[in-house]
Design an enzyme around this catalytic site. Sequence first.
Site, PDB file in Angstrom:
ATOM      1  N   THR A 279       0.801  -1.221   0.000  1.00  0.00           N
ATOM      2  CA  THR A 279       0.000   0.000   0.000  1.00  0.00           C
ATOM      3  C   THR A 279       0.838   1.277   0.000  1.00  0.00           C
ATOM      4  O   THR A 279       0.298   2.367  -0.179  1.00  0.00           O
ATOM      5  CB  THR A 279      -0.940   0.030   1.219  1.00  0.00           C
ATOM      6  OG1 THR A 279      -0.145  -0.093   2.404  1.00  0.00           O
ATOM      7  CG2 THR A 279      -1.947  -1.090   1.159  1.00  0.00           C
ATOM      8  N   LEU A 280       2.151   1.145   0.200  1.00  0.00           N
ATOM      9  CA  LEU A 280       3.012   2.339   0.145  1.00  0.00           C
ATOM     10  C   LEU A 280       3.409   2.690  -1.288  1.00  0.00           C
ATOM     11  O   LEU A 280       3.914   3.785  -1.547  1.00  0.00           O
ATOM     12  CB  LEU A 280       4.289   2.121   0.983  1.00  0.00           C
ATOM     13  CG  LEU A 280       4.079   2.021   2.496  1.00  0.00           C
ATOM     14  CD1 LEU A 280       5.387   1.613   3.182  1.00  0.00           C
ATOM     15  CD2 LEU A 280       3.598   3.347   3.063  1.00  0.00           C
TER      16      LEU A 280
ATOM     17  N   GLU B 186       2.476   0.381  10.154  1.00  0.00           N
ATOM     18  CA  GLU B 186       2.611  -1.044   9.851  1.00  0.00           C
ATOM     19  C   GLU B 186       2.503  -1.923  11.104  1.00  0.00           C
ATOM     20  O   GLU B 186       2.666  -3.135  11.030  1.00  0.00           O
ATOM     21  CB  GLU B 186       3.949  -1.325   9.140  1.00  0.00           C
ATOM     22  CG  GLU B 186       4.200  -0.482   7.884  1.00  0.00           C
ATOM     23  CD  GLU B 186       3.190  -0.734   6.755  1.00  0.00           C
ATOM     24  OE1 GLU B 186       2.360  -1.650   6.878  1.00  0.00           O
ATOM     25  OE2 GLU B 186       3.230   0.011   5.763  1.00  0.00           O
TER      26      GLU B 186
HETATM   27  N1  PCA Z   1       2.639  -1.548   3.254  1.00  0.00           N
HETATM   28  C1  PCA Z   1       4.047  -1.839   3.268  1.00  0.00           C
HETATM   29  C2  PCA Z   1       4.140  -3.249   3.733  1.00  0.00           C
HETATM   30  C3  PCA Z   1       2.848  -3.853   3.317  1.00  0.00           C
HETATM   31  C4  PCA Z   1       1.951  -2.690   3.042  1.00  0.00           C
HETATM   32  O1  PCA Z   1       0.829  -2.722   2.633  1.00  0.00           O
HETATM   33  C5  PCA Z   1       4.605  -1.683   1.875  1.00  0.00           C
HETATM   34  O2  PCA Z   1       3.917  -1.172   0.982  1.00  0.00           O
HETATM   35  O3  PCA Z   1       5.749  -2.083   1.649  1.00  0.00           O
END
Ligand code: PCA
Length: 123
Positions: free
Chosen positions: A13-14, A79
């Site tokens: 999601t990042l 997270e």
């Molecule tokens: N966010 C972090 C870890 C999993 C998530 O959804 C990412 O995008 O790396």
Amino acid sequence: MSEERILAFCYGTLKKGYSNNRLLATSTFVREAVTEPLYRLWDVGWFPGLTEDSENGKAIQGEIWSIDEQTLRRLDMLEGTPHLYRREFLKIQGMTEPVQGYIYNQSTSRLKECSPVWNGVKE
Ligand code: PCA
């Protein structure tokens, strides 16, 4: 405050276009990147989880971002580090500098695998 920059591998999601990318508004996109084939990626729901697998690992696709320490602390909170995820150094193809990322810290036994890339619903 320290001006140190940290390299982060983002695979969920990042990433650009996804829901938590707004937390990287003051960070710098470095490039798209692929891990060494030492990991697996799981669909946790609306977000993914990366786990280590040195035997049957896959090369996972994501993005390298250069972030500052304040952003890193915010990401740790988002997270759920160190419970939901734990932050570790990851092996990324073609990168000699240390790169950190979030390893999923819960059981994956009921999850569907989505290696080598997570393509969740874009915003
Ligand atoms: N966010 C972090 C870890 C999993 C998530 O959804 C990412 O995008 O790396």
